[in-house]
Design a protein around this motif. Sequence first.
Motif, PDB file in Angstrom:
ATOM      1  N   GLY A  20      -8.098  32.254 -22.323  1.00 48.43           N
ATOM      2  CA  GLY A  20      -7.288  31.118 -22.319  1.00 48.43           C
ATOM      3  C   GLY A  20      -5.843  31.424 -22.038  1.00 48.43           C
ATOM      4  N   TYR A  21      -5.539  32.388 -22.766  1.00 52.21           N
ATOM      5  CA  TYR A  21      -3.944  32.662 -22.779  1.00 52.21           C
ATOM      6  C   TYR A  21      -3.461  33.339 -21.607  1.00 52.21           C
ATOM      7  CZ  TYR A  21      -2.631  31.477 -27.482  1.00 52.21           C
ATOM      8  OH  TYR A  21      -2.082  30.656 -28.733  1.00 52.21           O
ATOM      9  N   LEU A  22      -4.327  34.064 -20.682  1.00 57.13           N
ATOM     10  CA  LEU A  22      -3.949  34.734 -19.662  1.00 57.13           C
ATOM     11  C   LEU A  22      -3.992  33.687 -18.585  1.00 57.13           C
ATOM     12  CD1 LEU A  22      -6.059  37.820 -19.422  1.00 57.13           C
ATOM     13  CD2 LEU A  22      -4.009  37.688 -19.545  1.00 57.13           C
ATOM     14  N   ALA A  23      -4.785  32.614 -18.546  1.00 61.91           N
ATOM     15  CA  ALA A  23      -4.865  31.696 -17.606  1.00 61.91           C
ATOM     16  C   ALA A  23      -3.642  30.722 -17.823  1.00 61.91           C
ATOM     17  CB  ALA A  23      -6.118  30.803 -17.792  1.00 61.91           C
ATOM     18  N   LEU A  24      -3.394  30.305 -19.132  1.00 60.72           N
ATOM     19  CA  LEU A  24      -2.291  29.622 -19.687  1.00 60.72           C
ATOM     20  C   LEU A  24      -0.784  29.909 -19.254  1.00 60.72           C
ATOM     21  CD1 LEU A  24      -3.514  27.624 -22.608  1.00 60.72           C
ATOM     22  CD2 LEU A  24      -3.222  26.650 -20.454  1.00 60.72           C
ATOM     23  N   GLY A  25      -0.756  31.442 -19.628  1.00 60.00           N
ATOM     24  CA  GLY A  25       0.457  32.160 -19.397  1.00 60.00           C
ATOM     25  C   GLY A  25       0.745  32.287 -18.101  1.00 60.00           C
ATOM     26  N   MET A  26      -0.305  32.747 -17.018  1.00 59.10           N
ATOM     27  CA  MET A  26      -0.143  32.557 -15.857  1.00 59.10           C
ATOM     28  C   MET A  26       0.492  31.301 -15.147  1.00 59.10           C
ATOM     29  SD  MET A  26      -3.221  35.120 -14.617  1.00 59.10           S
ATOM     30  CE  MET A  26      -2.921  34.609 -12.736  1.00 59.10           C
ATOM     31  N   ALA A  27      -0.091  30.099 -15.724  1.00 62.34           N
ATOM     32  CA  ALA A  27       0.436  28.819 -15.206  1.00 62.34           C
ATOM     33  C   ALA A  27       1.751  28.801 -15.714  1.00 62.34           C
ATOM     34  CB  ALA A  27      -0.533  27.704 -15.933  1.00 62.34           C
ATOM     35  N   PHE A  28       2.195  29.200 -16.857  1.00 62.50           N
ATOM     36  CA  PHE A  28       3.669  29.166 -17.111  1.00 62.50           C
ATOM     37  C   PHE A  28       4.640  29.799 -16.384  1.00 62.50           C
ATOM     38  CE2 PHE A  28       6.685  31.509 -19.760  1.00 62.50           C
ATOM     39  CZ  PHE A  28       7.610  30.631 -19.696  1.00 62.50           C
ATOM     40  N   GLY A  29       4.094  31.090 -16.184  1.00 59.02           N
ATOM     41  CA  GLY A  29       4.900  31.800 -15.109  1.00 59.02           C
ATOM     42  C   GLY A  29       5.103  31.401 -14.111  1.00 59.02           C
ATOM     43  N   LEU A  30       4.044  30.681 -13.150  1.00 56.14           N
ATOM     44  CA  LEU A  30       4.008  29.978 -12.082  1.00 56.14           C
ATOM     45  C   LEU A  30       5.147  28.905 -12.025  1.00 56.14           C
ATOM     46  CD1 LEU A  30       0.445  30.160 -11.078  1.00 56.14           C
ATOM     47  CD2 LEU A  30       2.189  31.469  -9.897  1.00 56.14           C
ATOM     48  N   LEU A  31       5.023  28.254 -13.088  1.00 57.94           N
ATOM     49  CA  LEU A  31       5.839  26.991 -12.969  1.00 57.94           C
ATOM     50  C   LEU A  31       7.411  27.592 -13.280  1.00 57.94           C
ATOM     51  CD1 LEU A  31       3.959  24.475 -15.308  1.00 57.94           C
ATOM     52  CD2 LEU A  31       4.549  24.067 -13.183  1.00 57.94           C
ATOM     53  N   LEU A  32       7.512  28.477 -14.103  1.00 53.36           N
ATOM     54  CA  LEU A  32       8.835  29.315 -14.241  1.00 53.36           C
ATOM     55  C   LEU A  32       9.402  29.681 -12.864  1.00 53.36           C
ATOM     56  CD1 LEU A  32      10.689  30.005 -16.909  1.00 53.36           C
ATOM     57  CD2 LEU A  32       9.578  32.154 -16.323  1.00 53.36           C
ATOM     58  N   SER A  33       8.619  30.342 -12.152  1.00 54.38           N
ATOM     59  CA  SER A  33       9.042  30.818 -10.923  1.00 54.38           C
ATOM     60  C   SER A  33       9.334  29.796 -10.008  1.00 54.38           C
ATOM     61  CB  SER A  33       7.907  31.616 -10.369  1.00 54.38           C
ATOM     62  OG  SER A  33       8.367  32.173  -8.863  1.00 54.38           O
ATOM     63  N   SER A  34       8.428  28.607  -9.879  1.00 55.59           N
ATOM     64  CA  SER A  34       8.608  27.646  -9.200  1.00 55.59           C
ATOM     65  C   SER A  34       9.907  26.775  -9.346  1.00 55.59           C
ATOM     66  CB  SER A  34       7.583  26.563  -8.978  1.00 55.59           C
ATOM     67  OG  SER A  34       7.396  26.043 -10.350  1.00 55.59           O
ATOM     68  N   ALA A  35      10.350  26.912 -10.629  1.00 59.43           N
ATOM     69  CA  ALA A  35      11.609  26.164 -10.880  1.00 59.43           C
ATOM     70  C   ALA A  35      12.964  26.906 -10.362  1.00 59.43           C
ATOM     71  CB  ALA A  35      11.804  25.679 -12.475  1.00 59.43           C
ATOM     72  N   GLY A  36      12.675  28.105 -10.013  1.00 60.06           N
ATOM     73  CA  GLY A  36      13.694  28.829  -9.738  1.00 60.06           C
ATOM     74  C   GLY A  36      14.421  29.767 -10.882  1.00 60.06           C
TER      75      GLY A  36
END
Length: 233
Positions: A20-36
């Motif tokens: 769960g944390y790998l999936a959620l952590g990746m989702a957080f990282g993707l959102l972080l990157s998409s926000a610049g």
Amino acid sequence: MKWKKALRGAFPVTLPVLAGYLALGMAFGLLLSSAGIPIFWAPIMSVLMYAGSGQFLAVTLIAGGATLVQAALLTAVLHFRHLFYGLSLIDRFHGVGRRKFFLIYGLTDETYALLTSTPPPPGVEAGDFYLAVSLLNHLYWIMGGVIGSTMGALLAFDTTGVDFAMTALFVVLLIEQVKKPGGGVCAAVGGVCAAAALAVFGAERFLIPALIAITAILLVLRPRLEGREVSPP
């Protein structure tokens, strides 16, 4: 040696959290990157904040130009439930020594669920087991955030709906809790109190009144619920 035994005992228990944390952590990282936001903030936030839903919220607040005061207040309200987690773990953390400082810091929803439902394996001290579980879960979250932010920086992703990952995890946790003795009653109490507080106080102010009502009702029902847990099937 005792640390190796604690880690060996904790690792199988934390495998669901790893997924769960790998999936959620990746989702957080993707959102972080998409926000610049630069990718180095992923490990910094995951180490210093370590608050799943809080980190998702932080990305939105940073991207929207929120002030530090606004961010602090919203994060405090979002994680107010952890006050109740801590109160229920006072006896369990008694006697663990200096380990309690990291145990308090590393107390997430998933870690709380494991610590309250999984006894230490034979031959492993309770404090070492609790610390191993908390530490492994934290490492999983950091790994997920780093992987996600790196992928977001190197590859083009459509992040629409990614922020639903945290909601999905809470739904899974709810299902697992409902399966346990007394879990259906607790879920019903939580749902009714949340709905009532939402109707009375509105979406922006319902969380704290709902938590207070849930805690009060479950304290009254606690003897019956604990009796149900120990009664034979």
